[in-house]
Design an enzyme around this catalytic site. Structure first.
Site, PDB file in Angstrom:
ATOM      1  N   ASP A 243       3.156  -9.201   3.041  1.00  0.00           N
ATOM      2  CA  ASP A 243       3.499  -8.126   3.953  1.00  0.00           C
ATOM      3  C   ASP A 243       2.707  -8.383   5.238  1.00  0.00           C
ATOM      4  O   ASP A 243       1.695  -9.064   5.204  1.00  0.00           O
ATOM      5  CB  ASP A 243       3.085  -6.805   3.289  1.00  0.00           C
ATOM      6  CG  ASP A 243       3.146  -5.649   4.234  1.00  0.00           C
ATOM      7  OD1 ASP A 243       4.181  -5.535   4.907  1.00  0.00           O
ATOM      8  OD2 ASP A 243       2.192  -4.869   4.298  1.00  0.00           O
TER       9      ASP A 243
ATOM     10  N   CYS B 122     -20.904  15.695  -8.146  1.00  0.00           N
ATOM     11  CA  CYS B 122     -19.644  16.383  -7.924  1.00  0.00           C
ATOM     12  C   CYS B 122     -19.027  16.788  -9.256  1.00  0.00           C
ATOM     13  O   CYS B 122     -18.484  17.885  -9.407  1.00  0.00           O
ATOM     14  CB  CYS B 122     -18.659  15.485  -7.184  1.00  0.00           C
ATOM     15  SG  CYS B 122     -19.187  15.048  -5.532  1.00  0.00           S
TER      16      CYS B 122
ATOM     17  N   ASP C 136       5.622  -1.101   0.218  1.00  0.00           N
ATOM     18  CA  ASP C 136       5.639  -2.371  -0.524  1.00  0.00           C
ATOM     19  C   ASP C 136       5.756  -2.180  -2.026  1.00  0.00           C
ATOM     20  O   ASP C 136       5.945  -3.147  -2.757  1.00  0.00           O
ATOM     21  CB  ASP C 136       4.351  -3.166  -0.261  1.00  0.00           C
ATOM     22  CG  ASP C 136       4.190  -3.526   1.194  1.00  0.00           C
ATOM     23  OD1 ASP C 136       5.210  -3.847   1.815  1.00  0.00           O
ATOM     24  OD2 ASP C 136       3.059  -3.476   1.691  1.00  0.00           O
TER      25      ASP C 136
END
Lengths: 72, 806
Positions: free
Chosen positions: B505, B101, B704
């Protein structure tokens, strides 16, 4: 054994080593090791074509620079 | 029967009946087909040989007009002129999967007239492009990158990043010189020590001394420059640090050795000069290496802010820069766009992705006179809204500025080794002075007293002290990284070991992050392929959860007719005259269908924390699925382990109370808070700080990031959002909570070893310094003990591995 032999051998080997060191420092300074993956991939995959491209690119830069040059 | 074939461009595999057939090639979409032909025409199709079987992402549609990149304001911010008068821009290229790429992007851009140099970094996908702006504009470059199936957005290669790289490079150079010289000095020193035992001619000894002196000079003056600089700043601020000790010690030793060499008597200590500087420099370098720059994070964050919005003025849509939009302006948002300003919906309705603010992947339905918040993304909504705040006061830019502040003011726990070395240096320098004056006045000459004082400084070799922390942390980091735990800074191991609160979390950290079918009720037989085909048409997480649940080898996909999304309710479709509905209870009721369980009055009153999905075929409900975002398999056990280390575990979530309660109960967390905004989470962390706690925060979402940045240690999941990974200090690559408990274990063990190392090196000094002060230290003992103390510290650090052999 004369001591100058030791002196000469030390001198020559340190000098040779210093040349390698200077080459390495130049390599770091010119950013050749900045991207380790690119550096490793180049060793594995670079073909003649890629090298030609690199030269062509350098040439292109120089030509553009000449064309673009405006004395101040 | 259909079978799977790979797309010629992106190599993703699909059933052959949905593929575009083009000669002998198959393509999954028009985009891939277009790219394939473009590459072929340009003679770049050797890309496919290079890429091999790597799966690429198919090109996505671009919303932002590339002509925006030509605006003067944009040029002002991102484009700079280099010294030859060419334009320069830094881009982050999205969609790079492999070296092929990178090759393709570089090659394609080189082919454009006017592009002078393209340099793409393999590791972080950042590109630096130099071009002649008189020949072509930036938009054509971006268009080219998009045309070959990638996307690019500019970032501000701000000074901070450049400076961090420069510092690193500077250290590399100094290290290279120091290591080269030290290695050479060492083999000369071997000859000298051999001569010390077996006898050596004075002239040979002098030659060896001179050679060592030549090698030691660049080490002292070039590599050691860092210590002189550090010592200078310390003296200026009237404090003592290790740099002063290293600088004075090595300089005095160097001068003394020159004196010895010139007068041809005694032993020179050039090897000590190079060794001390190299070792201490190594320790410093390890610290510099792991410094991360705040700049990178803010770059990615600002990419989340759209640069312009569509404002409706006199019935026409005008593109405006976000900073020019005023309160009360009418703004148009189409599907897939990100909302830039806070406002109220005036016209239209649809689903919004609010995961940036709540962490929940479930879309939120918005209709007229609902509030919409900047940073959220419209999934399928086409709405007009009125701005209630200008950009500078909107939620998103508030978040960015809060983040900037939080990252700048991160609490730093002072590193123990630094604290010790301050005292240590002062004490050693004091001892050396005392020794010098004692020996001068009584009973010996100046020369002898000078030598003894120097021997005190040399023997007090700060090598072991300097290496105590970096070597131990390096071993700790190695063990951690083998377990998929990446610490971004070595020093964070020390901070983490002292932590006493862990804040977690919920969604994506404790739980899987996507709902899974936990219960099925089948009321009537039906073809699973029908439901599978229906839910394939929705991006809603519940639909995805069902598709995943239903997927088996022999399920097939039917092309449905009249597929309709019913916002906030579900979706409908037709197949061979059969009408199907899939969605929540409300959808079934609005369609007038009898819901089998709704007769139970108690059940309707009770708000279940599971999401429910009904499926109806031909006006009859045939199945009900209950979905729940279940905790990760190892969650309960790992949280138990962390608790047993004496760490308080708290859960903070943006989700509702009911599901928060359920998850907390399942994994054994007593303290939790629900319905929190990103700011509320960060305030909670601040509150813990004020109580004097050292806080570790683990999370995964954009909601967060404030809390992650503010916590002493922020830990993110490897599958989390890019910004969360960037803001945090530790990344858990395998997303499991067991690696979180491992991280605590490793850091505690490392911290213990650091303390032991420091104790060892101080003990060593406590024995040798009195000997040196008494003048008993002979050169051989000095050299051996110096290396020995360093080896002892290194060997001890390796013991961290014990107990982590799995």
């Amino acid at each position: 054994m004369d001591s100058w032999v030791i002196a000469m051998m030390l001198g020559v080997s340190i000098f040779l080593g210093a040349i390698a060191l200077v080459a390495f420092l130049w390599g770091i300074k010119s950013g050749q090791f900045d991207d380790e993956q690119k550096f490793l991939n180049a060793v594995k995959f670079d073909t003649q074509e890629d090298l030609n491209d690199a030269v062509a690119q350098e040439k292109k830069y120089k030509e553009m620079k000449k064309k673009n040059y405006t004395p101040e | 029967m259909s079978h799977k074939v790979g797309c010629t461009h992106c190599h993703l595999e699909f059933n052959d009946d949905v593929m575009i057939v083009d000669g002998e090639h198959y393509f999954c979409c028009k985009g891939c087909q277009g790219i394939y032909h473009l590459l072929k025409d340009e003679g770049l199709d050797s890309f496919y040989n290079k890429a091999g079987d790597t799966k690429l992402s198919p090109p996505t549609e671009q919303y932002e007009d590339s002509l925006n990149f030509n605006s003067p304001a944009f040029y002002d911010k991102f484009v700079s002129l280099n010294k030859d008068g060419f334009s320069e821009v830094s881009l982050i290229i999205e969609g790079i999967h492999c070296s092929a790429c990178v090759w393709l992007n570089e090659k394609a851009l080189h082919k454009m007239a006017g592009v002078i140099s393209v340099n793409i970094n393999y590791t972080n996908n950042k590109a630096k492009i130099i071009w002649d702006d008189t020949v072509l504009k930036l938009s054509s470059i971006i268009d080219m990158i998009r045309a070959i199936g990638y996307n690019a957005f500019p970032y501000d290669a701000s000074l901070q990043e450049v400076r961090a790289n420069k510092e690193r490079k500077d250290y590399y150079l100094r290290m290279a010189v120091a290591i080269f010289a030290t290695m050479n000095v060492m083999w000369i020193a071997v000859a000298q020590y051999a001569g010390y035992f077996t006898g050596i001619n004075q002239d040979v000894k002098t030659i060896l001394n001179i050679a060592e002196g030549v090698l030691a000079t660049p080490v002292l003056l070039y590599s050691g420059w860092i210590f002189y600089r550090g010592a200078y700043y310390a003296i200026k601020t009237k404090s003592v640090n290790m740099d002063i000790l290293v600088a004075t010690g090595s300089t005095l030793t160097y001068i003394y050795s020159i004196y010895i060499t010139a007068y041809e008597r005694g032993e020179a200590y050039f090897d000590s000069v190079t060794m001390i500087i190299t070792f201490v420099l190594l320790g410093k370098f390890l610290e510099v290496l792991s410094k991360k720059s705040v700049a990178d994070t803010l770059d990615i964050m600002s990419n989340h802010v759209p640069s312009s919005v569509k404002v409706i003025e006199d019935g026409k849509i005008v593109e405006k820069r976000i900073n020019d939009v005023k309160v009360k302006d009418l703004i148009f948002v189409s599907s897939g766009e990100r909302v830039a300003l806070d406002g109220l919906v005036i016209e239209g309705e649809g689903n919004f992705d609010e995961s940036n603010l709540t962490g929940e992947s479930e879309p939120v339905y918005k209709k007229i006179s609902d509030k919409i918040i900047s940073g959220t993304v419209s999934i399928d909504a086409q709405i007009k809204y009125e701005a209630t705040k200008d950009f500078a006061h909107s939620t998103l830019s508030n978040l960015v500025s809060l983040l900037e502040g939080a990252m700048g003011n991160k609490p730093r726990i002072q590193i123990m080794a630094n604290r010790i070395s301050e005292y240590f240096s002062a004490v050693i320098l004091g001892f050396a002075l005392i020794t010098f004056f004692t020996w001068w006045f009584w009973p010996h000459s100046f020369e002898r007293s000078f030598m003894v004082a120097i021997s005190v400084i040399i023997i007090a070799c700060p090598c072991a002290l300097a290496l105590a922390t970096p070597v131990a942390t390096l071993v700790g980091l190695g063990i951690a990284s083998r377990r998929g735990i990446l610490f971004k800074q070595a020093l964070q191991l020390e901070t983490m070991a002292q932590a006493n609160v862990l804040v977690l979390d919920k969604t994506g950290t404790i739980t899987q992050g996507k709902p899974k079918v936990v219960q099925t009720h089948i009321y009537d037989d039906f073809d699973h392929s029908l439901l599978y085909s229906l839910v394939q048409n929705s991006k809603h997480p519940v639909a995805k959860g069902i598709a995943e649940f239903l997927y088996t080898e022999d399920i097939s996909y039917f092309e449905l007719q009249n597929v309709k999304q019913i916002p906030a309710l579900g979706l409908s479709g037709e197949y061979l005259g059969k009408k199907m509905f899939g969605g929540n209870l409300k959808l079934m009721e609005s369609e007038g269908l009898i819901v089998p369980n709704s007769t139970d009055a108690n059940n309707t009153l009770h708000v279940s924390s599971n999401s429910e999905f009904y499926f109806a075929v031909d006006a009859k409900i045939v199945a009900k699925y209950e979905l729940f975002d279940t905790p990760k398999a190892d969650a309960k056990e790992s949280i138990g382990i962390i608790k047993s280390m004496g760490i308080e575990v708290i859960m903070l979530t943006g989700d509702h109370l009911s599901s928060a309660k359920k998850v907390a109960h399942e994994v054994g967390i007593e303290i939790f808070e629900s319905d929190l905004t990103p700011e509320a989470k960060s305030l909670y962390i601040q509150k813990l700080h004020n109580e004097g706690k050292i806080v570790v925060m683990a999370g995964d979402g954009v909601n967060d990031i404030l809390a992650l940045a503010l916590a002493d240690i922020g830990i993110s999941m490897g599958s989390g959002s890019d910004i969360a990974i960037d803001v945090s200090d530790v990344v858990l690559l395998n997303d499991t909570l067991s690696s979180l408990s491992d991280a605590f274990k490793i850091s505690k063990r490392t911290y213990f070893m650091i303390k032991q190392n420091l104790a060892l090196s101080l003990l060593y000094n406590a024995i040798t310094i009195p000997l040196a002060m008494a003048g008993y230290i002979i050169p051989l003992l000095a050299a051996i003990s110096m290396s020995f103390s360093s080896l002892m510290v290194v060997g001890n650090s390796l013991r961290i591995r014990a107990g982590f052999k799995k």
